[in-house]
Design a protein around this motif. Structure first.
Motif, PDB file in Angstrom:
ATOM      1  N   LYS A 160       0.827  -1.203   0.000  1.00  7.63           N
ATOM      2  CA  LYS A 160       0.000   0.000   0.000  1.00  7.63           C
ATOM      3  C   LYS A 160       0.863   1.256   0.000  1.00  7.63           C
ATOM      4  O   LYS A 160       0.473   2.293  -0.548  1.00  7.63           O
ATOM      5  CB  LYS A 160      -0.939   0.006   1.209  1.00  7.63           C
ATOM      6  N   LEU A 161       2.036   1.171   0.618  1.00  7.16           N
ATOM      7  CA  LEU A 161       2.938   2.315   0.644  1.00  7.16           C
ATOM      8  C   LEU A 161       3.498   2.584  -0.746  1.00  7.16           C
ATOM      9  O   LEU A 161       3.602   3.744  -1.172  1.00  7.16           O
ATOM     10  CB  LEU A 161       4.073   2.060   1.634  1.00  7.16           C
ATOM     11  N   GLU A 162       3.859   1.540  -1.446  1.00  6.21           N
ATOM     12  CA  GLU A 162       4.386   1.696  -2.803  1.00  6.21           C
ATOM     13  C   GLU A 162       3.326   2.292  -3.729  1.00  6.21           C
ATOM     14  O   GLU A 162       3.631   3.134  -4.588  1.00  6.21           O
ATOM     15  CB  GLU A 162       4.847   0.348  -3.357  1.00  6.21           C
ATOM     16  N   GLU A 163       2.083   1.881  -3.551  1.00  7.92           N
ATOM     17  CA  GLU A 163       1.001   2.417  -4.377  1.00  7.92           C
ATOM     18  C   GLU A 163       0.834   3.914  -4.152  1.00  7.92           C
ATOM     19  O   GLU A 163       0.593   4.679  -5.097  1.00  7.92           O
ATOM     20  CB  GLU A 163      -0.302   1.675  -4.059  1.00  7.92           C
ATOM     21  N   CYS A 164       0.978   4.362  -2.916  1.00  7.23           N
ATOM     22  CA  CYS A 164       0.892   5.790  -2.613  1.00  7.23           C
ATOM     23  C   CYS A 164       1.986   6.568  -3.324  1.00  7.23           C
ATOM     24  O   CYS A 164       1.728   7.608  -3.939  1.00  7.23           O
ATOM     25  CB  CYS A 164       0.986   6.009  -1.107  1.00  7.23           C
ATOM     26  N   VAL A 165       3.195   6.078  -3.251  1.00  2.00           N
ATOM     27  CA  VAL A 165       4.322   6.765  -3.891  1.00  2.00           C
ATOM     28  C   VAL A 165       4.095   6.897  -5.390  1.00  2.00           C
ATOM     29  O   VAL A 165       4.354   7.948  -5.989  1.00  2.00           O
ATOM     30  CB  VAL A 165       5.641   6.014  -3.608  1.00  2.00           C
ATOM     31  N   GLU A 166       3.579   5.854  -6.023  1.00  2.00           N
ATOM     32  CA  GLU A 166       3.332   5.901  -7.461  1.00  2.00           C
ATOM     33  C   GLU A 166       2.269   6.937  -7.804  1.00  2.00           C
ATOM     34  O   GLU A 166       2.364   7.624  -8.835  1.00  2.00           O
ATOM     35  CB  GLU A 166       2.925   4.513  -7.978  1.00  2.00           C
ATOM     36  N   ARG A 167       1.240   7.063  -6.971  1.00  2.00           N
ATOM     37  CA  ARG A 167       0.199   8.069  -7.227  1.00  2.00           C
ATOM     38  C   ARG A 167       0.764   9.479  -7.084  1.00  2.00           C
ATOM     39  O   ARG A 167       0.442  10.375  -7.874  1.00  2.00           O
ATOM     40  CB  ARG A 167      -0.983   7.854  -6.290  1.00  2.00           C
ATOM     41  N   VAL A 168       1.606   9.689  -6.084  1.00  2.00           N
ATOM     42  CA  VAL A 168       2.227  11.002  -5.906  1.00  2.00           C
ATOM     43  C   VAL A 168       3.119  11.331  -7.102  1.00  2.00           C
ATOM     44  O   VAL A 168       3.104  12.448  -7.624  1.00  2.00           O
ATOM     45  CB  VAL A 168       3.033  11.049  -4.589  1.00  2.00           C
ATOM     46  N   LYS A 169       3.895  10.354  -7.562  1.00  2.00           N
ATOM     47  CA  LYS A 169       4.751  10.556  -8.735  1.00  2.00           C
ATOM     48  C   LYS A 169       3.926  10.957  -9.957  1.00  2.00           C
ATOM     49  O   LYS A 169       4.307  11.851 -10.730  1.00  2.00           O
ATOM     50  CB  LYS A 169       5.526   9.277  -9.056  1.00  2.00           C
ATOM     51  N   ALA A 170       2.773  10.297 -10.133  1.00  2.00           N
ATOM     52  CA  ALA A 170       1.928  10.576 -11.294  1.00  2.00           C
ATOM     53  C   ALA A 170       1.407  12.005 -11.282  1.00  2.00           C
ATOM     54  O   ALA A 170       1.348  12.667 -12.329  1.00  2.00           O
ATOM     55  CB  ALA A 170       0.762   9.588 -11.339  1.00  2.00           C
ATOM     56  N   VAL A 171       1.044  12.496 -10.111  1.00  2.00           N
ATOM     57  CA  VAL A 171       0.526  13.857 -10.010  1.00  2.00           C
ATOM     58  C   VAL A 171       1.653  14.870 -10.192  1.00  2.00           C
ATOM     59  O   VAL A 171       1.500  15.886 -10.881  1.00  2.00           O
ATOM     60  CB  VAL A 171      -0.193  14.061  -8.659  1.00  2.00           C
ATOM     61  N   LYS A 172       2.801  14.603  -9.588  1.00  2.00           N
ATOM     62  CA  LYS A 172       3.935  15.514  -9.743  1.00  2.00           C
ATOM     63  C   LYS A 172       4.385  15.606 -11.200  1.00  2.00           C
ATOM     64  O   LYS A 172       4.852  16.659 -11.658  1.00  2.00           O
ATOM     65  CB  LYS A 172       5.112  15.060  -8.874  1.00  2.00           C
ATOM     66  N   ALA A 173       4.241  14.526 -11.940  1.00  2.00           N
ATOM     67  CA  ALA A 173       4.646  14.515 -13.343  1.00  2.00           C
ATOM     68  C   ALA A 173       3.825  15.487 -14.181  1.00  2.00           C
ATOM     69  O   ALA A 173       4.247  15.875 -15.275  1.00  2.00           O
ATOM     70  CB  ALA A 173       4.523  13.103 -13.912  1.00  2.00           C
ATOM     71  N   LEU A 174       2.674  15.904 -13.641  1.00  3.68           N
ATOM     72  CA  LEU A 174       1.827  16.875 -14.337  1.00  3.68           C
ATOM     73  C   LEU A 174       2.271  18.310 -14.069  1.00  3.68           C
ATOM     74  O   LEU A 174       1.660  19.256 -14.581  1.00  3.68           O
ATOM     75  CB  LEU A 174       0.367  16.695 -13.905  1.00  3.68           C
ATOM     76  N   GLY A 175       3.325  18.472 -13.269  1.00  5.02           N
ATOM     77  CA  GLY A 175       3.840  19.805 -12.983  1.00  5.02           C
ATOM     78  C   GLY A 175       3.190  20.479 -11.796  1.00  5.02           C
ATOM     79  O   GLY A 175       3.287  21.703 -11.638  1.00  5.02           O
ATOM     80  N   LEU A 176       2.546  19.707 -10.933  1.00  2.63           N
ATOM     81  CA  LEU A 176       1.853  20.248  -9.764  1.00  2.63           C
ATOM     82  C   LEU A 176       2.652  20.008  -8.488  1.00  2.63           C
ATOM     83  O   LEU A 176       3.279  18.953  -8.335  1.00  2.63           O
ATOM     84  CB  LEU A 176       0.476  19.592  -9.616  1.00  2.63           C
ATOM     85  N   ASP A 177       2.631  20.985  -7.581  1.00  3.81           N
ATOM     86  CA  ASP A 177       3.112  20.739  -6.224  1.00  3.81           C
ATOM     87  C   ASP A 177       2.085  19.881  -5.504  1.00  3.81           C
ATOM     88  O   ASP A 177       0.866  20.070  -5.678  1.00  3.81           O
ATOM     89  CB  ASP A 177       3.311  22.056  -5.475  1.00  3.81           C
ATOM     90  N   VAL A 178       2.548  18.971  -4.651  1.00  8.96           N
ATOM     91  CA  VAL A 178       1.648  17.997  -4.022  1.00  8.96           C
ATOM     92  C   VAL A 178       1.844  17.963  -2.512  1.00  8.96           C
ATOM     93  O   VAL A 178       2.941  17.651  -2.024  1.00  8.96           O
ATOM     94  CB  VAL A 178       1.875  16.572  -4.586  1.00  8.96           C
ATOM     95  N   GLY A 179       0.789  18.274  -1.771  1.00  9.35           N
ATOM     96  CA  GLY A 179       0.748  18.011  -0.345  1.00  9.35           C
ATOM     97  C   GLY A 179       0.105  16.650  -0.123  1.00  9.35           C
ATOM     98  O   GLY A 179      -0.845  16.286  -0.829  1.00  9.35           O
ATOM     99  N   VAL A 180       0.635  15.864   0.814  1.00  7.74           N
ATOM    100  CA  VAL A 180       0.133  14.505   1.044  1.00  7.74           C
ATOM    101  C   VAL A 180      -0.485  14.430   2.436  1.00  7.74           C
ATOM    102  O   VAL A 180       0.186  14.672   3.438  1.00  7.74           O
ATOM    103  CB  VAL A 180       1.257  13.459   0.906  1.00  7.74           C
ATOM    104  N   ASP A 181      -1.776  14.107   2.467  1.00  4.25           N
ATOM    105  CA  ASP A 181      -2.544  14.099   3.712  1.00  4.25           C
ATOM    106  C   ASP A 181      -2.682  12.677   4.238  1.00  4.25           C
ATOM    107  O   ASP A 181      -3.347  11.841   3.630  1.00  4.25           O
ATOM    108  CB  ASP A 181      -3.923  14.707   3.443  1.00  4.25           C
ATOM    109  N   PHE A 182      -2.055  12.404   5.384  1.00  2.00           N
ATOM    110  CA  PHE A 182      -2.221  11.097   6.034  1.00  2.00           C
ATOM    111  C   PHE A 182      -3.564  11.022   6.765  1.00  2.00           C
ATOM    112  O   PHE A 182      -4.039   9.947   7.079  1.00  2.00           O
ATOM    113  CB  PHE A 182      -1.086  10.843   7.028  1.00  2.00           C
ATOM    114  N   HIS A 183      -4.138  12.178   7.097  1.00  2.00           N
ATOM    115  CA  HIS A 183      -5.493  12.293   7.658  1.00  2.00           C
ATOM    116  C   HIS A 183      -5.656  11.531   8.971  1.00  2.00           C
ATOM    117  O   HIS A 183      -6.772  11.157   9.354  1.00  2.00           O
ATOM    118  CB  HIS A 183      -6.529  11.800   6.635  1.00  2.00           C
ATOM    119  N   GLY A 184      -4.564  11.299   9.676  1.00  2.00           N
ATOM    120  CA  GLY A 184      -4.653  10.556  10.926  1.00  2.00           C
ATOM    121  C   GLY A 184      -5.035   9.099  10.737  1.00  2.00           C
ATOM    122  O   GLY A 184      -5.323   8.397  11.705  1.00  2.00           O
TER     123      GLY A 184
END
Length: 380
Positions: A160-184
């Motif tokens: 599940k951790l690896e899947e999160c990293v891949e999603r963050v990479k995909a969004v960053k590849a679009l040229g966006l800054d990304v905040g990641v919310d663990f939401h507790g």
């Protein structure tokens, strides 16, 4: 000077609670007291305060704030502070309208002309994260926030951790800054692993790596990473914020103007953060009144960095920011920024007809619950 003649409130979709205060001269101000999943409790508090505050001077904002906070023996907490937020924001709006100036002029004057903003894109389910991110980019945003993952127990699958990293990479590849919310949602053994895996992606911030009641765990995690740690939506006053500032475990404070006692308290929290070199990035997945109130404090706070806004809201129900605004200039995002409104008060015009119409029969929003594979309750 003019006395308060009426305090009204409306529960409106998708999960918001709007407050209107009118003085004896017919001047009115709007506030927001939204507390997701607990509307009935806030409404009960507003009923009690309406009986008490009608007849008081509407200009006495701080007197009414102190009476609300200190006058009932029991202090703080999400319900009382959210009700107080609605009252406080409405009184600031009313007073500034009478004086024909934006609220930020009464707070000392602006230090910026435009406000950087970001929007939420989900992210805990991989199917549409890139679609949502592209949608935000087309709206004018250059930064987004996404959930790190679905709920994680004390020791769940590392996959599940690896899947999160891949999603963050995909969004960053679009040229966006990304905040990641663990939401507790993530317990400490998993949070440590996930943050370590996210570090190479240089997220804008890690939000709520653990629940706020676990300040010791947050301090431990903050000492292990170079990623900025953000939190604050579940803190309800400057006294709740104080131990996080003193422990040095927060880099970006995210107070919610609807949960901390309104504009008055958010301004005090912003100043406290400045003394600890902590940035201000108000939490606001709520309505247009809350957004406009945040912007008034953002405008005068030198340590402000970015503002959350829920444009194109993700709830599949009636009612979004545009629904309740007659004037919508505040929602125009360009190159990641919105312009500072110049109109008196909050700088927005509420469509009262829409508020009254959509409030009819509006049911209180109920917080969802999630179950783990063993049918155990997990964090929202």
């Amino acid at each position: 000077m003019a006395k308060i003649s009426k305090i009204e409130y409306w529960r409106v979709p998708p999960r918001w609670l709007f407050v209107k205060i009118t003085d004896e001269n017919g001047v009115s101000g709007w506030g927001e007291a939204s507390l997701e999943g607990h509307s009935q409790a806030v409404e009960g508090c507003l009923d009690a305060w309406a009986e008490r505050y009608v007849g008081m001077e509407a200009d006495d904002i701080e007197r009414i704030w102190q009476l609300s906070y200190r006058g009932g023996f029991y202090r703080g907490g999400p319900v009382l502070m959210s009700a107080l937020s609605g009252i406080d924001i409405a009184l600031w709006d009313l007073k500034a309208k009478k004086l024909k100036v934006p609220i930020y002029e009464l707070l000392g004057g602006k230090v910026r002309d435009k406000i950087r903003v970001y929007a939420w894109i989900g992210g805990d389910r991989p199917s549409d994260v890139e679609v949502q991110a592209n949608g935000r980019k087309s709206q004018g945003f250059d930064a987004v926030k996404m959930n790190a993952t679905e709920d994680l127990g004390w020791l769940d699958s590392p996959q599940k951790l690896e899947e999160c990293v891949e999603r963050v990479k995909a969004v960053k590849a679009l040229g966006l800054d990304v905040g990641v919310d663990f939401h507790g949602r993530v317990h400490r053994p998993m949070a440590k692993q996930l943050i370590a895996k996210l570090e190479p992606q240089d997220p804008l911030f890690i939000e709520e790596p653990l629940l706020s009641e676990n300040i010791g765990g947050i301090k431990d995690i903050a000492a292990r990473t170079h990623c900025p740690i953000a939190l604050g939506e579940r803190l309800h006053s400057r006294w709740d914020v104080r131990p996080f500032l003193e422990s040095g475990c927060v880099d970006i404070l995210q107070p919610d103007v609807c949960h901390v006692g309104g504009i008055s308290e958010m301004r005090r929290i912003a100043s406290a953060c400045e003394t600890y070199d902590v940035a201000l990035a108000p939490h606001c997945p709520l309505g247009p009144i809350a957004l406009a109130a945040c912007i008034q404090v953002d405008a005068v706070s030198s340590n402000f960095v970015i503002q959350e806004m829920s444009l194109g809201i993700h709830y599949n129900v009636d009612g979004d920011l545009k629904t309740y605004l007659s004037s919508q200039e505040i929602l125009n995002v360009k190159d990641g920024y919105i312009n500072l409104p110049n109109d008196p008060g909050l700088g927005i015009t509420i469509n009262e007809e829409a508020v009254r119409s959509l409030s009819e029969g509006s049911k209180a929003w109920v917080s969802p619950t999630f179950l783990g594979p063993g049918n155990e309750l997990r964090e929202w």
